[in-house]
Design an enzyme around this catalytic site. Structure first.
Site, PDB file in Angstrom:
ATOM      1  N   GLU A   1       0.834  -1.216   0.000  1.00  0.00           N
ATOM      2  CA  GLU A   1       0.000   0.000   0.000  1.00  0.00           C
ATOM      3  C   GLU A   1       0.862   1.255   0.000  1.00  0.00           C
ATOM      4  O   GLU A   1       0.549   2.233  -0.681  1.00  0.00           O
ATOM      5  CB  GLU A   1      -0.936   0.015   1.215  1.00  0.00           C
TER       6      GLU A   1
ATOM      7  N   CYS B   1     -14.434   1.651 -14.110  1.00  0.00           N
ATOM      8  CA  CYS B   1     -14.935   2.999 -13.803  1.00  0.00           C
ATOM      9  C   CYS B   1     -13.780   3.987 -14.013  1.00  0.00           C
ATOM     10  O   CYS B   1     -13.315   4.650 -13.083  1.00  0.00           O
ATOM     11  CB  CYS B   1     -15.462   3.024 -12.365  1.00  0.00           C
TER      12      CYS B   1
ATOM     13  N   CYS C   1     -19.206   1.398 -18.554  1.00  0.00           N
ATOM     14  CA  CYS C   1     -20.395   1.189 -17.713  1.00  0.00           C
ATOM     15  C   CYS C   1     -21.165  -0.063 -18.128  1.00  0.00           C
ATOM     16  O   CYS C   1     -21.816  -0.702 -17.299  1.00  0.00           O
ATOM     17  CB  CYS C   1     -21.306   2.416 -17.764  1.00  0.00           C
TER      18      CYS C   1
ATOM     19  N   CYS D   1     -20.110  -2.948 -16.052  1.00  0.00           N
ATOM     20  CA  CYS D   1     -19.967  -2.710 -14.608  1.00  0.00           C
ATOM     21  C   CYS D   1     -21.065  -3.429 -13.816  1.00  0.00           C
ATOM     22  O   CYS D   1     -22.253  -3.290 -14.125  1.00  0.00           O
ATOM     23  CB  CYS D   1     -20.024  -1.206 -14.329  1.00  0.00           C
TER      24      CYS D   1
ATOM     25  N   CYS E   1     -26.146   2.796 -10.173  1.00  0.00           N
ATOM     26  CA  CYS E   1     -25.350   4.014 -10.361  1.00  0.00           C
ATOM     27  C   CYS E   1     -26.228   5.207 -10.760  1.00  0.00           C
ATOM     28  O   CYS E   1     -26.819   5.233 -11.847  1.00  0.00           O
ATOM     29  CB  CYS E   1     -24.281   3.764 -11.429  1.00  0.00           C
TER      30      CYS E   1
HETATM   31  N1  ADE Z   1      -3.711   0.289  -5.113  1.00  0.00           N
HETATM   32  C1  ADE Z   1      -3.710   0.340  -3.797  1.00  0.00           C
HETATM   33  N2  ADE Z   1      -3.969  -0.855  -3.258  1.00  0.00           N
HETATM   34  C2  ADE Z   1      -4.143  -1.712  -4.272  1.00  0.00           C
HETATM   35  C3  ADE Z   1      -4.432  -3.079  -4.372  1.00  0.00           C
HETATM   36  N3  ADE Z   1      -4.585  -3.837  -3.291  1.00  0.00           N
HETATM   37  N4  ADE Z   1      -4.565  -3.619  -5.581  1.00  0.00           N
HETATM   38  C4  ADE Z   1      -4.403  -2.842  -6.662  1.00  0.00           C
HETATM   39  N5  ADE Z   1      -4.121  -1.547  -6.648  1.00  0.00           N
HETATM   40  C5  ADE Z   1      -3.999  -0.980  -5.458  1.00  0.00           C
END
Ligand code: ADE
Length: 371
Positions: A54, A209, A216, A219, A225
């Site tokens: 992350e 999206c 769409c 989706c 939506c």
């Molecule tokens: N960007 C942030 N976290 C992510 C994830 N788990 N999978 C893909 N893109 C991301």
């Protein structure tokens, strides 16, 4: 359509459980088949691995993170090994990813976890969000993707999906908009399958999206939506509105002599219109007639105020209040030949005049404005 979840029309935020569950079910079902399930940090998923991914993903594309993530995890497989490393060793493995404060925070957080949690990544939200470099969305991602706990996330992809589905107006940097998006995110995350749901929301944002030309038709939540229903998908999410610029007011003196020439002064070398020739300016509180008496030692032959005009600079708007003064002389001794001159639009000198000033002088020499 979702019943009871926020709509622009009603402004209502409620999470009728059935409709929130229907939304989550659609996302989860789609993610299982179409989402990204082979990302390196998903196999196996753990808070530590999700955390590292992350932080890397905050400013970097998935394709690039894959390579860095593998090297980082090979060298630092757990919190303890990361905490024991020197900052230089951590930064070396971060080289090329940029935004190095991310790596420094990661290292500091690992040392906090080693000291305060015996090297085990905490699994309580309040403890996770206290760590350096971890905000609300990242804490939610670590605990949902890492341990399947039901916490919302709100990265750029999720924001876009929610803003469209629920027609949330405004830019996410504004308090009210952010509050509404978080409220929706929190109201929709299911108690079960939160990991797959959050991954699905990110995947929807990244795969269907899209900011432009969203798909769409493919989706799973297009039936929920509001933006699809109102044919307004491209309107969301709202963009940042330009900050309102302060306004400055100035009297602009148009001093004309009997030959129709106007007095111009050279602007200082620094600042707005540096070095160009412009009209004498006064603060709004100053009296132009007194200024004229003091400057020329004589009474004006006539004067009038003209309607104000605006000009925008990058940092402020200038509201110009033109004040015309007629002098009953052919000229007047100039204070400094290098800083003042008489300018006749009929026989213009080759000098630089800011466009709005030039327009003002020219407009005044035309009959319509001269009445
Ligand atoms: N960007 C942030 N976290 C992510 C994830 N788990 N999978 C893909 N893109 C991301």
């Amino acid at each position: 359509m979702l019943v009871g979840v926020a709509t622009q029309d009603t402004g209502e935020i409620a999470t009728g459980l059935d409709s929130a569950q229907a939304f989550a079910d659609a996302v989860v079902g789609w993610q299982r088949i179409h989402g990204r399930n082979d990302l390196p940090w998903q196999q196996p998923a753990s808070p530590y691995r999700v955390w590292v991914s992350e932080i890397m993903l905050q400013q970097t594309q998935v394709s690039r993170v894959r390579e860095y993530f593998a090297r980082f995890l090979a060298r630092f497989p757990d919190v303890t090994s990361l905490a024991a490393a020197s900052q230089d060793q951590v930064l070396e493995l971060w080289s090329g990813l940029g935004y190095y404060s991310r790596a420094r925070n990661l290292h500091r957080a690992a040392q906090v976890i080693a000291a305060a949690h015996a090297g085990t990544f905490p699994d309580r939200f309040d403890q996770v969000i206290e760590l350096p470099g971890i905000g609300r969305s990242t804490a939610g991602a670590i605990l949902s993707l890492g341990c399947d706990q039901a916490h919302p996330i709100l990265d750029a992809n999720v924001r876009r999906v929610l803003a469209r589905c629920f027609a949330v107006p405004g830019w996410h940097g504004e308090r009210a908009t952010a509050g509404r998006l978080w409220q929706l995110a929190a109201g929709l995350v299911p108690d079960h399958s939160a990991r797959r749901y959050n991954q699905g929301m990110m995947d929807l944002g990244a795969m269907l999206c899209l900011p432009r030309k969203p798909r769409c038709g493919d989706c799973p939540v297009s039936g929920h939506c509001t933006a699809v229903r109102n044919d307004s998908v491209e309107r969301y999410p709202g963009k940042r509105t330009a900050p309102t610029r302060p306004e400055r007011q100035r009297r602009m003196l148009i001093i004309r002599n009997r030959l129709g020439a106007t007095l111009l002064c050279r602007r200082p070398e620094q600042g707005i219109w540096a070095g160009l020739w412009s009209l004498p300016e006064l603060e709004m509180e100053s009296n132009p007639l007194e200024w004229c008496r003091a400057r020329f030692g004589r009474e004006p032959g006539g004067w009038r105020e003209l309607p104000p005009r605006e000009h925008g600079f990058s940092h402020y708007r200038l509201r110009m209040h033109p004040f015309e003064i007629l002098l009953e002389t052919d000229g007047c001794r100039l204070l400094d030949g290098d800083r003042e001159l008489w300018y006749n639009p009929e026989q213009p000198q080759a000098i630089g005049i800011p466009a709005p000033i030039s327009r003002l002088i020219r407009a005044l020499s035309t009959p319509e404005e001269n009445t």
